[in-house]
Design an enzyme around this catalytic site. Structure first.
Site, PDB file in Angstrom:
ATOM      1  N   HIS A 169       0.842  -1.217   0.000  1.00 30.48           N
ATOM      2  CA  HIS A 169       0.000   0.000   0.000  1.00 30.48           C
ATOM      3  C   HIS A 169       0.875   1.264   0.000  1.00 30.48           C
ATOM      4  CE1 HIS A 169      -3.108   2.798   1.383  1.00 30.48           C
ATOM      5  NE2 HIS A 169      -3.993   1.853   1.480  1.00 30.48           N
ATOM      6  N   GLU A 273      -0.777   1.317  -5.298  1.00 35.58           N
ATOM      7  CA  GLU A 273      -0.612   0.071  -4.559  1.00 35.58           C
ATOM      8  C   GLU A 273      -0.553  -1.132  -5.498  1.00 35.58           C
ATOM      9  OE1 GLU A 273      -3.867   2.270  -1.849  1.00 35.58           O
ATOM     10  OE2 GLU A 273      -3.822   0.090  -1.657  1.00 35.58           O
TER      11      GLU A 273
HETATM   12  O1  TA6 Z   1      -6.171   1.426  -0.540  1.00 33.50           O
HETATM   13  C1  TA6 Z   1      -7.146   2.430  -0.385  1.00 33.50           C
HETATM   14  C2  TA6 Z   1      -7.866   2.182   0.934  1.00 33.50           C
HETATM   15  O2  TA6 Z   1      -8.476   0.920   0.947  1.00 33.50           O
HETATM   16  C3  TA6 Z   1      -8.871   3.320   1.147  1.00 33.50           C
HETATM   17  O3  TA6 Z   1     -10.194   2.866   0.995  1.00 33.50           O
HETATM   18  C4  TA6 Z   1      -8.545   3.809   2.573  1.00 33.50           C
HETATM   19  O4  TA6 Z   1      -9.283   3.064   3.509  1.00 33.50           O
HETATM   20  C5  TA6 Z   1      -7.045   3.513   2.628  1.00 33.50           C
HETATM   21  O5  TA6 Z   1      -6.932   2.220   2.036  1.00 33.50           O
HETATM   22  C6  TA6 Z   1      -6.411   3.634   3.976  1.00 33.50           C
HETATM   23  O6  TA6 Z   1      -6.749   2.538   4.772  1.00 33.50           O
HETATM   24  P1  TA6 Z   1      -6.191   2.533   6.305  1.00 33.50           P
HETATM   25  O7  TA6 Z   1      -6.783   1.316   6.934  1.00 33.50           O
HETATM   26  O8  TA6 Z   1      -4.697   2.492   6.222  1.00 33.50           O
HETATM   27  O9  TA6 Z   1      -6.677   3.831   6.877  1.00 33.50           O
END
Ligand code: TA6
Length: 300
Positions: A169, A273
């Site tokens: 991510h 990601e």
């Molecule tokens: O990858 C995008 C995502 O799934 C968004 O929907 C947002 O939730 C982001 O990840 C951040 O997630 P986190 O659990 O790290 O706040």
């Protein structure tokens, strides 16, 4: 050269980082970088002569069991809330919340490779892992050099089939997301997660540009380039073993709603990601393993 006492090259040090969390720091003439053992989370990479490439929020929390906002969180064995009820919380699985073990460090002419490991034994008894009680070995290799290369290998060490989601991510630093484009997804199908409870199926037209909250899961196996026009810099993201590319920027309201994300920070980052999620989740028979890799290259 290696430091016999701790069997680490002189360019690698294990230190106490933010919040007292153990961090591995790398410094060579080629690049600097750091990885927190919690989550095996890369939180910095700066090739010599460049500005930092990886972004971390100034409001990030560094505490045991808490997700660090920024860097390269490893989402495993589920993504978001997961594909079935009862997995989350925590969102994005447990791998980013627990301590990984540093099992090897090598310096090859200034390119340092760290190898970290997590197994089911490391998370046995952890409430966050109770919903996914499968034997596994996860090995994560990070090479800090002129490029940043990361590789996540998951092995099914059990005697039954297993499926999981995974995502690297990655939070990339940009000078202004409103003048940034992600090139390479033209024509790719994607799920628009900002469309409400049910993501909307769309097709990408041209480059991905940003004019509001953006949260998209693309079906794409190819490379992309993040073009930061305001900074006159591009970051190439090349990948293998990944069927999805996720692009995210929280924009104003979502950023303000996150305690570990500064209200005025959203223009300075974009998540690109490398993932296998939803219908592209990985399925492994007993003894099988799968590797997903991503490589980041900075060009002026
Ligand atoms: O990858 C995008 C995502 O799934 C968004 O929907 C947002 O939730 C982001 O990840 C951040 O997630 P986190 O659990 O790290 O706040």
């Amino acid at each position: 050269m290696s430091n016999a006492a701790t069997d680490l090259p002189d360019s690698v040090t294990l230190a106490e980082g933010e919040g007292g969390l153990p961090v591995v720091r790398v410094a060579t003439a080629v690049a600097t970088g750091e990885v927190y053992l919690q989550g095996a989370q890369v939180t910095a990479w700066t090739p010599a002569g460049s500005d930092p490439v990886i972004w971390v929020s100034g409001a990030a929390r560094f505490a045991v069991g808490e997700a660090i906002r920024g860097g390269i969180p490893i989402c495993f064995p589920w993504f978001g809330a997961g594909r079935e009820p009862g997995l989350a919380p925590p969102a994005h699985g447990f791998a980013r919340l627990v301590g990984w073990r540093l099992i090897d460090a090598t310096d090859d002419a200034g390119a340092v490779t760290l190898t970290l490991r997590l197994t089911d034994a490391d998370v046995a008894g952890l409430p966050a892992a109770a919903a996914w009680p499968h034997p596994f070995t996860a090995t994560y290799r990070v090479t800090f050099g002129r490029e940043l290369a990361v590789a996540l290998t998951v092995e099914n060490t059990g005697d039954a089939g297993v499926s999981f989601e995974e995502a690297l991510h990655t939070y990339l630093a940009v000078s202004d997301v409103r003048a940034t484009a992600v090139v390479g997804l033209n024509g790719a199908p994607y799920l628009d997660k900002t469309a409400g409870a049910t993501p909307e199926r769309m097709t990408q037209r041209g480059d991905v540009t940003f004019g509001g909250e953006t949260d998209r899961v693309y079906g794409s196996v190819g490379s992309v380039v993040v073009r930061d026009d305001a900074a006159g810099r591009s970051v190439g993201v090349t990948k293998e073993g990944s069927a999805n590319t996720v692009v995210w920027n929280p924009w104003v309201e979502k950023a303000a709603a996150m305690a570990d994300f500064g209200d005025d920070e959203w223009p300075m980052m974009v998540c690109v990601e490398t993932a296998n999620v939803l219908d592209d989740a990985v399925v492994l028979a007993p003894g099988e393993r799968h590797t997903m890799t991503a490589r980041y290259t900075v060009t002026r």
